[in-house]
Design a protein around this motif. Structure first.
Motif, PDB file in Angstrom:
ATOM      1  N   ALA A  46       2.240   1.610  -3.445  1.00  0.00           N
ATOM      2  CA  ALA A  46       1.006   2.092  -4.506  1.00  0.00           C
ATOM      3  C   ALA A  46       0.853   3.510  -4.167  1.00  0.00           C
ATOM      4  N   SER A  60       0.866  -1.287   0.141  1.00  0.00           N
ATOM      5  CA  SER A  60      -0.063   0.056  -0.026  1.00  0.00           C
ATOM      6  C   SER A  60       0.911   1.259  -0.048  1.00  0.00           C
ATOM      7  N   MET A  86      -1.724  -1.771  -9.434  1.00  0.00           N
ATOM      8  CA  MET A  86      -2.472  -1.503  -8.045  1.00  0.00           C
ATOM      9  C   MET A  86      -3.227  -0.198  -7.927  1.00  0.00           C
ATOM     10  N   ALA A 107      -4.373  -2.022  -3.500  1.00  0.00           N
ATOM     11  CA  ALA A 107      -3.082  -2.744  -3.330  1.00  0.00           C
ATOM     12  C   ALA A 107      -3.085  -3.913  -2.307  1.00  0.00           C
ATOM     13  N   VAL A 148       2.691  -2.040  -9.476  1.00  0.00           N
ATOM     14  CA  VAL A 148       2.526  -1.045  -8.827  1.00  0.00           C
ATOM     15  C   VAL A 148       1.401  -0.261  -9.644  1.00  0.00           C
TER      16      VAL A 148
END
Lengths: 288, 315
Positions: free
Chosen positions: B40, B37, B247, B263, B244
């Motif tokens: 991302a 996360s 995501m 993500a 990425v």
């Protein structure tokens, strides 16, 4: 001296393959403005078709090439008609995502069907014997690849510069709206050229198995080189792609052989420098 | 839109803490999802807020990971110092690279970032003494966080450590997105030609965004290296850059909670499918990506906003 020639021959043969792989990408980018990161998957598809035909059914090598090309071209046309043509009008980011997805899926399907290992290919004797050219001996396969690439490039240039079909494509690349205005069926043209590009990639893929090998990582392994050929040659330019592909192949081979420590950097370094200083490529058909 | 933006951070945090109590055996998975996360979010600052695409963002992630690992190998065992160093090194690298990335249109940017990504990958592969080459680095130990919390076998420290970093990054980016600078970035995304007309220094804004984004990506990489005690070449590779991008896009570019959901969702999917076989993960992600272009244009966040709007329209 003979060493240099043999390395150059290697590089040029490699460049011919790059040209065959990338010409479809160049056309789709120039004509449809479609960023197709999955174009390498068509080359992989042609490669697997050739391997299955040759090893599984005993089809002679020379016959596998047209079958692989036609098969891949047909798959290309079907894909274009079913989904890809809906992606053309989308923003670049969506195109990138879609085509990365397609490339991942194609690699995974190849992995599931054929396994992750390299595919063996038994080349006929006349391609594996070394040919004496006076100064240097080169395997028949290199010579075959170089001749084949020259013929293919010549045929493509003739197709695009000397036929009505080619004139239509050039018109659509230069100004789509005006081309539609004078009655050119651009959507159908897109489908045909997409299939043609896929067929050439498939042909290149079939030829490449004995030279570069074949495994499910193929679509991404040559992605950067394909994009480079197109970016440097200028999208939509056949002669530009040809020069860029042969030059990149030769440079790559020379550096990898003579300066192996930096060999793998040079190509990517050229890409970055090219994009910084010539962001539109060397021979783009589009002036804007 | 505003409601989703302001309200989603706290419930997400509560959800993460609830995960600690409900699924204590999956702490390692949670930790990796938090790190994804953060990564991302760092990328979304570029793509979602400034509208700058990149296919080489893993360069900064990997740089952060190697920075943390190499420092720990040379005796700097305090994780927070490692994080700080990774942040600075990655941000500095981004600042150097920004000059060549900011030029051109989307296609040239994609090519340049792709090229830079492969260059750095090759460099890391060759610098065997520093990076361990293809084997990666694992011969380092991390000290306890702040000298107090040791990384334990169950992964509790790693869980809270990465959750804390995620929360900080989330809060920072949320504030940033609402600041004049964040608004300027959005202006650049919407119309890059008009921004200079209102006196906005586009290049400098993009360079700042790129530097911040690179620094945060380095933070994420350092977190992964520290919590998994491993740094390897695949942290720099093209697949991670592509992941990425997926995501951030699937989550909904430009929406901070959406990107976190994207993500974690994709990260979970990857973990579950890869447990069967990596090829099923690739097939799954391929199909999800192709479909997403048609059915999920605004990502998860976009679908959520549309749902809210429809509910409100009915009431």
């Amino acid at each position: 001296m003979s060493g240099l020639i043999s390395i150059l021959a290697d590089g040029i043969a490699y460049g011919m393959l790059l040209f065959l792989f990338s010409i479809g990408l160049s056309i789709t980018l120039g004509l449809m403005r479609f960023i197709n990161l999955a174009h390498g998957a068509f080359a992989m598809c042609g490669g697997y078709a050739a391997v299955v035909l040759l090893n599984g059914f005993g089809v002679p090598f020379l016959l596998t090439l047209p079958i692989a090309a036609v098969l891949t071209g047909a798959i290309g046309v079907v894909l274009e008609q079913l989904v890809i043509r809906r992606v053309y009008p989308m923003p670049e980011l969506q195109q990138v995502l879609f085509s990365i997805g397609l490339a991942f899926a194609a690699g995974a399907v190849a992995n599931i069907l054929f396994g992750p290992q390299q595919q063996p290919m038994l080349l006929p004797d006349w391609l594996t014997t070394r040919v004496d050219l006076g100064v240097v001996e080169i395997t028949g396969y290199r010579i075959f690849l170089i001749l084949f690439g020259l013929v293919a490039a010549g045929a493509l240039v003739a197709l695009f510069n000397a036929t009505l079909f080619g004139a239509r494509v050039r018109a659509a690349v230069d100004n789509r709206r005006a081309a539609e205005g004078i009655g050119i069926h651009v959507t159908r043209l897109f489908a045909i050229t997409f299939g043609l590009g896929a067929a050439f990639a498939g042909l290149g893929g079939a030829l490449a198995v004995g030279f570069l090998g074949l495994d499910p990582t193929f679509p991404f392994k040559y992605l950067v080189l394909l994009l480079m050929v197109v970016a440097i040659g200028g999208p939509g330019s056949i002669a530009g792609s040809f020069v860029a592909a042969v030059a990149l192949g030769a440079i790559d081979a020379l550096f990898k052989y003579y300066v192996p420590e930096v060999g793998s950097f040079v190509i990517y370094g050229i890409l970055v420098l090219m994009m910084v200083f010539f962001p539109k490529g060397l021979a783009s058909r589009r002036a804007a | 839109m505003r409601l989703v933006r302001v309200g989603a951070g706290l419930p997400l945090l509560l959800l993460a803490v609830a995960g600690y109590f409900l699924f204590p055996e999956y702490l390692t998975l949670f930790t990796s999802l938090f790190i994804l996360s953060v990564f991302a979010l760092s990328y979304d600052l570029l793509q979602g807020h400034a509208g700058v695409v990149s296919l080489g963002h893993a360069v900064f992630f990997g740089t952060g990971a190697y920075t943390a690992a190499i420092l720990a190998r040379h005796g700097l065992e305090e994780p927070l110092l490692g994080l700080l160093a990774a942040l600075l090194v990655s941000a500095a690298l981004a600042l150097v690279l920004t000059r060549i990335v900011v030029v051109g249109n989307d296609l040239t940017r994609l090519l340049v970032t792709l090229g830079v990504g492969f260059l750095v990958f090759e460099a890391a592969n060759q610098a065997r003494d520093l990076t361990g080459g293809a084997d990666g680095l694992s011969d380092f130990t991390m000290g306890p966080v702040l000298g107090l919390f040791r990384f334990d076998f169950a992964g509790e420290t790693a869980f809270f450590y990465s959750l804390a970093v995620l929360a900080l990054v989330y809060f920072f980016l949320w504030r940033l997105a609402g600041s004049p600078f964040g608004l300027a970035l959005r202006g650049i995304r919407e119309n890059v030609r008009r921004m200079p007309a209102i006196g906005a220094p586009v290049r400098r804004h993009l360079a700042t965004a790129y530097t911040i984004s690179g620094g945060i990506a380095g933070l994420a990489g350092a977190l992964l290296a520290q919590t998994s005690n491993f740094a390897s070449l695949d942290m720099l590779g093209f697949e991670r850059s592509a992941e990425v991008m997926m995501m951030a896009t699937l989550g909904g570019t430009g929406s901070i909670p959406g990107v976190v959901l994207g993500a974690t969702g994709l990260g979970y999917l990857k973990d579950a499918l890869s447990a069967m076989s990596p090829k099923y993960w690739q097939l799954g992600i391929g199909i999800v990506l192709m479909l997403s272009v048609f059915v999920l244009r605004g990502g998860i966040a976009g679908a959520f906003t549309a749902l809210l709007r429809r509910l409100r329209g009915r009431a």
